[in-house]
Design a protein around this motif. Structure first.
Motif, PDB file in Angstrom:
ATOM      1  N   GLN A 157       0.847  -1.208   0.000  1.00 26.19           N
ATOM      2  CA  GLN A 157       0.000   0.000   0.000  1.00 26.19           C
ATOM      3  C   GLN A 157       0.878   1.253   0.000  1.00 26.19           C
ATOM      4  O   GLN A 157       0.611   2.214  -0.739  1.00 26.19           O
ATOM      5  CB  GLN A 157      -0.901  -0.008   1.239  1.00 26.19           C
ATOM      6  CG  GLN A 157      -1.792   1.199   1.372  1.00 26.19           C
ATOM      7  CD  GLN A 157      -3.209   0.948   0.892  1.00 26.19           C
ATOM      8  OE1 GLN A 157      -3.482  -0.088   0.300  1.00 26.19           O
ATOM      9  NE2 GLN A 157      -4.100   1.877   1.147  1.00 26.19           N
ATOM     10  N   THR A 161       1.398   4.418  -2.964  1.00 25.64           N
ATOM     11  CA  THR A 161       0.942   5.762  -2.624  1.00 25.64           C
ATOM     12  C   THR A 161       1.779   6.818  -3.361  1.00 25.64           C
ATOM     13  O   THR A 161       3.006   6.785  -3.332  1.00 25.64           O
ATOM     14  CB  THR A 161       1.040   5.991  -1.101  1.00 25.64           C
ATOM     15  OG1 THR A 161       0.241   5.020  -0.428  1.00 25.64           O
ATOM     16  CG2 THR A 161       0.552   7.384  -0.735  1.00 25.64           C
ATOM     17  N   THR A 174       4.648   6.736  -8.539  1.00 21.94           N
ATOM     18  CA  THR A 174       4.366   5.603  -7.669  1.00 21.94           C
ATOM     19  C   THR A 174       5.600   4.718  -7.609  1.00 21.94           C
ATOM     20  O   THR A 174       6.427   4.728  -8.525  1.00 21.94           O
ATOM     21  CB  THR A 174       3.168   4.784  -8.193  1.00 21.94           C
ATOM     22  OG1 THR A 174       3.004   3.600  -7.392  1.00 21.94           O
ATOM     23  CG2 THR A 174       3.383   4.339  -9.628  1.00 21.94           C
ATOM     24  N   PRO A 227      -2.838   9.855  -2.002  1.00 26.80           N
ATOM     25  CA  PRO A 227      -2.607   9.886  -0.557  1.00 26.80           C
ATOM     26  C   PRO A 227      -3.699  10.610   0.222  1.00 26.80           C
ATOM     27  O   PRO A 227      -3.822  10.414   1.443  1.00 26.80           O
ATOM     28  CB  PRO A 227      -1.260  10.611  -0.429  1.00 26.80           C
ATOM     29  CG  PRO A 227      -1.148  11.435  -1.673  1.00 26.80           C
ATOM     30  CD  PRO A 227      -1.832  10.642  -2.743  1.00 26.80           C
ATOM     31  N   LYS A 230      -7.380   8.390  -1.118  1.00 23.68           N
ATOM     32  CA  LYS A 230      -7.171   6.947  -1.035  1.00 23.68           C
ATOM     33  C   LYS A 230      -7.760   6.211  -2.245  1.00 23.68           C
ATOM     34  O   LYS A 230      -7.867   4.972  -2.229  1.00 23.68           O
ATOM     35  CB  LYS A 230      -7.766   6.358   0.257  1.00 23.68           C
ATOM     36  CG  LYS A 230      -7.271   7.028   1.534  1.00 23.68           C
ATOM     37  CD  LYS A 230      -5.761   6.926   1.679  1.00 23.68           C
ATOM     38  CE  LYS A 230      -5.270   7.577   2.967  1.00 23.68           C
ATOM     39  NZ  LYS A 230      -3.790   7.559   3.078  1.00 23.68           N
TER      40      LYS A 230
END
Length: 457
Positions: A157, A161, A174, A227, A230
């Protein structure tokens, strides 16, 4: 091929009375069920991965067992075996693997193996190449001392982000593919071994030639997570950990090339049935040597020691304790990074350290360094046997425990900072020689499901 597979016996064999295979006799229970003649086993192969996409293919084996009247019938898993695996993915990843194994060729002490592989795999993982990989997961873009992650899902995860790009990167990137790389490989391997004395000891020699190419994923559009909201999105991938280590001269081999390898091994083997033993031991000292003197563009020397034991317990129709211990080291100050990813064995190479062959419950190649040791133990309990038409199936459960660690020097191998995993598996024996394995492994970082043909060891 027909001459090879008919296995006419030589006069010398009659004098030898097959003494070199007597220690390999199958159990009477397995011998009664062993299938005669030629037969085929095959299963479809389906998979899905965020990088490779959807994949489909086939995994197949053709066995030649010969007639029950053949003197070798009680002592060999097969007279010959041809394996053909093929797969294709929507990302254009693909694989073709072919392997021919002929034990006791024409009733002699010789065994021959030929392996060919052509594959492109963009899902390889890289976490580093030193014992610092034993530390908790940390983002490659985060300096030492930054936040760590207890589970792989948390780490994954965080990688996806979005972050602000550094020099040479897009404004926002990313790190979803920061520790992935693509390998393209063409490989041909030829091996032969010779049974000594009563057949328990064998010496082996082989030659392998490979052509390898590598690609990392800087700037490739990949999964991302906003971020703030989400929400899932996409963005250019940032830097590559593998390429950064290469540019900082911490590793070598990213340019790939032609690799020429001489293989040697000394083997002790008393297993009664190689694909699925009920008793016996296996021990090997195996070495791979690569040098410019034999036409290789990279140089290294790999040493691997492995021992396995199998004991049938006095309960249930077929309950077996299986265990393994492996110790390996890579010599050569400039050994290529990709040679750290597996330990070569005549009995089948082993991904190290992590994945379905060593530490189930950890990602493949999670822990890499110059030296390692690992161990596995399984309790293989068969609970059902049945026949469907002319096909025989047996079903078993296999709870397991795995452990191991890595070090930068073999002199520092010890019992500190050991990584553990555990779980359970289902085994389906199809006509005895084809073992379908379904394993679910757990570790502190992850829970993973594995499927494959053959036992883990």
């Amino acid at each position: 091929m027909l001459t090879l597979l008919s296995f006419p016996f030589l006069e010398a064999q009659e004098k030898d009375s097959l003494s070199f295979v007597k220690s390999k006799r199958m159990s009477e229970d397995d011998l009664i069920k062993k299938k005669e003649g030629r037969f085929f086993t095959g299963i479809p192969d389906f998979s899905s991965d965020p990088v490779t996409g959807f994949g489909f293919g086939v995994r197949s084996n053709i066995f030649w067992n010969g007639a029950r009247t053949n003197p070798l019938f009680p002592y060999t898993p097969y007279l010959a075996k041809l394996k053909v695996n093929a797969a294709y993915y929507t990302s254009n990843a693909r694989e073709l693997v072919m392997s021919l194994d002929v034990p006791y060729y024409k009733g002699t002490r010789w065994r021959f193996k030929i392996d060919f592989k052509a594959q492109q795999n963009p899902t390889n993982l890289y976490f580093g190449l030193t014992e610092t990989t034993l530390e908790p997961l940390r983002l490659p873009s985060t300096p030492s001392g930054g936040p760590t992650y207890n589970t792989y899902s948390e780490y994954d995860q965080a990688r996806k982000t979005l972050r602000s790009g550094d020099v040479g990167e897009a404004p926002f990137v990313t790190d979803a593919l920061s520790n992935r790389f693509r390998e393209t490989e063409f490989m041909l391997n030829l091996k032969a071994d010779y049974a000594l004395g009563n057949g328990k000891w064998r010496i082996m020699g082989g030659y392998e030639i490979q052509n390898l190419r590598y690609k990392t994923f800087e700037g490739v559009e990949a999964e991302a997570i906003d971020p703030i909201t989400k929400e899932k999105t996409t963005a250019p991938n940032g830097f590559s950990l593998l390429k950064r280590d290469f540019e900082q001269t911490n590793i070598s081999g990213l340019n790939g090339g032609w690799i020429s390898i001489l293989q040697t091994a000394l083997i002790y083997d008393t297993r009664d049935f190689e694909p699925d033993p009920t008793k016996g031991y296996y021990f090997e000292i195996a070495n791979e040597y690569s040098s410019k003197y034999i036409g290789s563009q990279l140089e290294f020397n790999k040493l691997f020691l492995q021992g396995k034991g199998f004991w049938k317990l006095p309960f249930g129709k077929r309950t077996v304790v299986a265990s393994r211990l492996g110790v390996g080291n890579i010599f050569g100050s400039n050994a290529p990074f990709f040679e750290f990813q597996d330990q070569w064995s005549p009995d089948g190479s082993i991904n190290s350290l992590g994945g379905k062959q060593s530490l189930r419950g950890y990602r493949a190649n999670r822990f890499l360094s110059r030296s390692l040791w690992f161990t596995n133990i399984e309790l293989r309990y068969r609970f059902l046997e049945t026949k469907l038409g002319k096909q025989r199936f047996a079903f078993g459960l296999a709870p397991f425990f795995d452990a191991g660690t890595v070090r930068d020097r073999w002199q520092d191998l010890n019992f500190k900072n050991i990584k553990f995993s555990y779980g359970a598996g289902l085994r389906i024996a199809w006509n005895q020689s084809t073992i379908l394995s379904f394993d679910y492994g757990k570790s502190k970082e992850d829970s993973l499901f594995y499927f494959g043909i053959g036992q883990a060891f």
